[in-house]
Design a protein around this motif. Structure first.
Motif, PDB file in Angstrom:
ATOM      1  N   ALA A  24      -3.655  11.826   8.239  1.00 43.64           N
ATOM      2  CA  ALA A  24      -4.144  10.641   8.948  1.00 43.64           C
ATOM      3  C   ALA A  24      -3.172   9.476   8.853  1.00 43.64           C
ATOM      4  O   ALA A  24      -3.326   8.474   9.553  1.00 43.64           O
ATOM      5  CB  ALA A  24      -5.516  10.248   8.394  1.00 43.64           C
ATOM      6  N   GLY A  25      -2.176   9.596   7.979  1.00 44.83           N
ATOM      7  CA  GLY A  25      -1.177   8.543   7.836  1.00 44.83           C
ATOM      8  C   GLY A  25      -1.627   7.402   6.945  1.00 44.83           C
ATOM      9  O   GLY A  25      -1.120   6.286   7.060  1.00 44.83           O
ATOM     10  N   THR A  26      -2.572   7.663   6.033  1.00 51.01           N
ATOM     11  CA  THR A  26      -3.109   6.599   5.183  1.00 51.01           C
ATOM     12  C   THR A  26      -2.736   6.734   3.712  1.00 51.01           C
ATOM     13  O   THR A  26      -3.015   5.820   2.938  1.00 51.01           O
ATOM     14  CB  THR A  26      -4.646   6.536   5.300  1.00 51.01           C
ATOM     15  N   ALA A  27      -2.144   7.837   3.301  1.00 56.84           N
ATOM     16  CA  ALA A  27      -1.793   8.030   1.888  1.00 56.84           C
ATOM     17  C   ALA A  27      -0.576   8.943   1.777  1.00 56.84           C
ATOM     18  O   ALA A  27      -0.279   9.716   2.700  1.00 56.84           O
ATOM     19  CB  ALA A  27      -2.970   8.641   1.130  1.00 56.84           C
ATOM     20  N   LEU A  28       0.099   8.864   0.645  1.00 60.70           N
ATOM     21  CA  LEU A  28       1.253   9.720   0.337  1.00 60.70           C
ATOM     22  C   LEU A  28       2.305   9.702   1.438  1.00 60.70           C
ATOM     23  O   LEU A  28       2.965  10.706   1.694  1.00 60.70           O
ATOM     24  CB  LEU A  28       0.781  11.159   0.076  1.00 60.70           C
ATOM     25  N   LYS A  29       2.496   8.551   2.073  1.00 59.16           N
ATOM     26  CA  LYS A  29       3.393   8.451   3.231  1.00 59.16           C
ATOM     27  C   LYS A  29       4.842   8.770   2.899  1.00 59.16           C
ATOM     28  O   LYS A  29       5.606   9.150   3.771  1.00 59.16           O
ATOM     29  CB  LYS A  29       3.308   7.048   3.830  1.00 59.16           C
TER      30      LYS A  29
END
Length: 147
Positions: A24-29
């Protein structure tokens, strides 16, 4: 059985949560998508194996408690939808992961699959918990005479 089912669900939900938040592009980017997958999925497979086995054994131990239960069937429908979402993602969008593996924000189809999976797994956990409360069901379910 229930304790093992809940603990393994925690493992499954944790791994899927991290994976889906990365999609989703919200963590661990800062971590490539493929590394997140290779690092987490061995734990996911073990958790799913224990979770499925304990779920089956609980069903086998008291089938007449579960078969008429509205939330049991809703949870299984949601599990099916989560599997369809995962299969669709892996058979389509993930095939091109090399092109977007290091992107901080994955392409829209990956973000959509990750977001949808997060919602589905939250609903699966909630409906799984609601199985214990078979009296709290929609009236139309009771009208079918299935409870």
């Amino acid at each position: 059985l229930l304790t093992m089912h809940v603990v393994s669900m925690g493992l499954v939900a944790g791994v899927i949560g991290y994976w889906d938040m990365r999609l989703a592009g919200t963590a661990l980017k800062w971590i490539p998508v493929s590394k997140v997958k290779s690092g987490l999925f061995p734990y996911l497979y073990g958790g799913v194996a224990v979770n499925a086995a304990t779920g089956f054994l609980m069903l086998y131990s008291q089938p007449m408690r579960y078969f008429p239960n509205f939330y049991f069937w809703l949870k299984n429908l949601l599990l099916f939808l989560a599997m369809v979402n995962a299969m669709a993602f892996h058979l389509t969008t993930y095939r091109s992961v090399a092109a977007w593996d290091n992107d901080r924000v994955p392409p829209f189809p990956a973000r959509l699959a990750g977001s949808l999976s997060l919602l589905l797994w939250a609903a699966i956990i909630m409906t799984g918990r609601m199985i214990a409360y078979s009296g709290l069901v929609p009236q139309w379910w009771l009208d079918l005479g299935l409870e």
